[in-house]
Enzyme design. Structure first.
Site, mmCIF file in Angstrom:
data_model
loop_
_atom_site.group_PDB
_atom_site.id
_atom_site.type_symbol
_atom_site.label_atom_id
_atom_site.label_comp_id
_atom_site.label_asym_id
_atom_site.label_seq_id
_atom_site.Cartn_x
_atom_site.Cartn_y
_atom_site.Cartn_z
ATOM 1 N N ARG A 226 43.738 1.246 4.212
ATOM 2 C CA ARG A 226 44.024 0.133 3.285
ATOM 3 C C ARG A 226 45.475 -0.321 3.260
ATOM 4 O O ARG A 226 45.829 -1.195 2.473
ATOM 5 C CB ARG A 226 43.567 0.523 1.876
ATOM 6 C CG ARG A 226 42.067 0.585 1.815
ATOM 7 C CD ARG A 226 41.548 0.811 0.423
ATOM 8 N NE ARG A 226 40.136 1.171 0.506
ATOM 9 C CZ ARG A 226 39.441 1.748 -0.460
ATOM 10 N NH1 ARG A 226 40.030 2.051 -1.586
ATOM 11 N NH2 ARG A 226 38.187 2.037 -0.300
ATOM 12 N N PRO B 235 44.429 10.791 -2.553
ATOM 13 C CA PRO B 235 45.421 11.865 -2.489
ATOM 14 C C PRO B 235 46.241 11.943 -3.775
ATOM 15 O O PRO B 235 46.936 11.003 -4.138
ATOM 16 C CB PRO B 235 46.301 11.469 -1.298
ATOM 17 C CG PRO B 235 45.499 10.492 -0.516
ATOM 18 C CD PRO B 235 44.649 9.788 -1.524
ATOM 19 N N GLU B 236 46.116 13.058 -4.458
ATOM 20 C CA GLU B 236 46.925 13.336 -5.637
ATOM 21 C C GLU B 236 47.716 14.609 -5.320
ATOM 22 O O GLU B 236 47.744 15.026 -4.168
ATOM 23 C CB GLU B 236 46.021 13.518 -6.869
ATOM 24 C CG GLU B 236 45.102 12.314 -7.087
ATOM 25 C CD GLU B 236 44.151 12.477 -8.264
ATOM 26 O OE1 GLU B 236 44.455 13.255 -9.168
ATOM 27 O OE2 GLU B 236 43.107 11.807 -8.266
#
Length: 276
Positions: free
Chosen positions: A116, A2-3
DNA sequence: ATCCTATCCTGGCTGC
DNA sequence: TGCAGCCAGGATAGGA
């Protein structure tokens, strides 16, 4: 990962489901997700607060909280690598990677899901301090071509790590840095102070156009991780010119795409289109 | 001032 | 088929 375009997509989709809602019980399944605060403290900070607004700054997601019309701090989110946000009915199964859930007063639940565990959704009282270190918003008016060119000249850094530096410009990550450099025809190892004025302007324009196009396509989903809050994959991965295309022909000149490592990051480029 | 390395994490991949 | 070992990657901290 995700940017900016992925975070923008997430914010646009969850905003109408969150604004105006009051938070009920909090269920913290992984303490570090809420910044390591003791469960009770996080819950007390958010329970009974009303969500006044949801917005984005760089890759951060900000949720304005209020109590009886007065500011009650913020929830600040960062998806990092694998974070996902969902607002779903109470019966929806958030799966084994659910890290935090907040009950909403319309019967739905707001979930932070993160394989994560790098992502965060923290309650803070001083949001400006947290966001103050960020560089300009690349799609905002403050991100001017002149300021960007000056910024490149005033530093002596390689372009790729500089574009990833959130204090230089906020929101670029590994994918969009590579794609922007390719679109501008610049080598990721080129030193920022040796980039000419015309090239600096090209890079400025490339960053903005790449990000705009990616937002139009709801971001990029090249692996199993990123999905919109409605479960859809993005579509910008179909437009990648270099990212993840090692060995495949450059769509501009046919030269095989090269992968190098810059600052511990996989970096993709066309050696012919992006000379040093 | 800039770079480099380790850290946090886990699924997925490679190689035996 | 099973399993150990390695890798990716955003941000940050500490050392060179």
């Amino acid at each position: 990962m995700p940017e900016l375009p992925e975070v923008e997509t997430v914010v646009r989709l969850i905003r109408p489901r969150l604004v105006g809602r009051t938070i009920g019980a909090a269920d913290v399944a992984w303490r570090r997700t809420v910044g390591g605060a003791p469960r009770g403290r996080f819950e007390r900070a958010v329970q009974g607060a009303r969500i006044a607004q949801v917005w984005r700054r760089g890759k951060f997601i900000a949720i304005d909280l209020e109590r009886e019309g007065a500011l009650a701090g913020w929830l600040v989110g960062h998806l990092r690598m694998t974070g996902r946000l969902h607002v779903e009915s109470a019966s929806w199964d958030a799966g084994p990677y659910r890290r935090l859930s907040l009950d909403l007063d319309d019967g739905r639940r707001f979930h932070f899901i993160d394989v994560r565990k790098f992502g965060r959704l923290v309650h803070v009282f001083d949001l400006p301090a947290l966001l103050g270190a960020l560089g300009p918003e690349p799609l905002g008016e403050e991100f001017t071509a002149e300021g960007f060119a000056d910024g490149l000249r005033s530093r002596r850094r390689r372009l790729k790590p500089l574009l990833l530096d959130q204090a230089f410009v906020a929101g670029l990550g590994n994918i969009y840095a590579d794609e922007s450099l390719h679109r501008a025809g610049l080598h990721p190892l080129a030193r920022s102070d040796r980039v000419g004025r015309a090239a600096a302007l090209r890079l400025h324009a490339a960053i903005r156009s790449v990000l705009r196009e990616a937002i139009e396509r709801e971001g990029s989903s090249f692996d199993a991780f990123y999905r919109t809050p409605e479960g859809r994959p993005g579509r910008y991965q179909d437009e990648f010119q270099v990212y993840g295309r090692e060995g495949e022909p450059c769509l501009t000149c046919g030269e095989p795409i090269t992968r190098i490592v810059v600052g511990q990051r996989g970096t993709h480029l066309c050696r012919r289109c992006q000379r040093r």
